[in-house]
Scaffold this active site. Structure first.
Site: not given
Length: 258
Positions: A19, A38, A60, A153
């Protein structure tokens, strides 16, 4: 439609694949300048040939030292900042809450919500100098429904919505718009891994698990990364100049994740 975002300076976290990459490419197609970060070295390396217009950093978002370096590098490449897209996130464990490893819980929240804080706090002083400033935080359909076996999550994605609405109130007087995007089932490798993990945890086939997820979607279809990117680009353009504090679902009218 001319979105009038030529030269817009954009930072997309986790932008080397999936995405995030589709978001970055969509901004570039409209004439924006984009920097991505990334943790996937191979994905970053591939951008050098597939997307040479993107500048990049390895970072990160859960690491404040990484994020500090990311902003130094992004601002050097972009010459300022108009848009932050907090896209970075991980799926976290698939398990009942009493079986979740506490380290997995901590890591999921560190990336999915603390990572957004780490980036937003450094972005504000640069965004306030922009004439068209936006922050877009990626949440999920799991940020408005419970999500069995995915408590870390879901908790992080609910937190993203609260974080977004609070920032919209705080930063609106500075001319900074803040919105959240809540994708549902998104086509791609990540959702295939999630479906596979949930199917294994429940002792059913992949096809049964996939059909169960889509049965709760009114349009009976997954969404694409491009559809998510289209909405984000619009929100960050002058045509979205009065849209802020919103949690926008792009999910085919998902009614449940249970």
């Amino acid at each position: 439609m001319d979105l009038d975002i030529q030269g817009l300076r954009v930072l997309v976290t986790a932008g080397a694949a999936g995405i995030g990459l589709e978001i970055a490419r969509s901004f570039v197609r409209e004439g924006s300048k984009v920097h991505v970060c990334d943790v996937d070295d191979a994905a970053l390396a591939s951008l050098l040939t597939s997307d040479p217009d993107l500048t990049q950093s390895r970072a990160d978002v859960a690491s404040r030292s990484d994020v500090s370096r990311l902003f130094d590098e992004a601002l050097q490449g972009l010459g300022g900042l108009d848009v932050l897209v907090n896209n970075a996130g991980i799926a976290g464990p698939t398990a009942r809450v009493d079986e979740v490893d506490p380290e997995d819980w901590d890591r999921t929240l560190s990336v999915n919500i603390t990572g957004q804080f780490n980036c937003a706090r450094l972005a504000v002083r640069h965004l306030r100098e922009s004439g068209n400033a936006s922050i877009v935080n990626l949440s999920s359909a799991a940020g408005r429904f419970g999500f069995p076996l995915r408590s870390p999550y879901s908790a992080a994605k609910w937190a993203t919505v609260g974080f977004t609405k609070t920032l919209a109130m705080e930063l609106g007087p500075l001319g900074i718009r803040v919105n959240a995007i809540l994708p549902g089932v998104v086509e791609g490798e990540r959702i295939r891994r999630v479906i596979g993990s949930k199917a294994a945890a429940r002792g059913i086939s992949y096809e049964e698990m996939e059909n169960e997820l889509l049965r709760h979607v009114s349009l009976r279809t997954a969404v694409t990364p491009q559809q998510i990117a289209d909405q984000i680009v619009f929100l960050c353009s002058p045509r979205g100049r009065t849209i802020s504090g919103q949690a926008i679902a792009i999910d085919g009218d998902t009614q449940s994740l249970a």
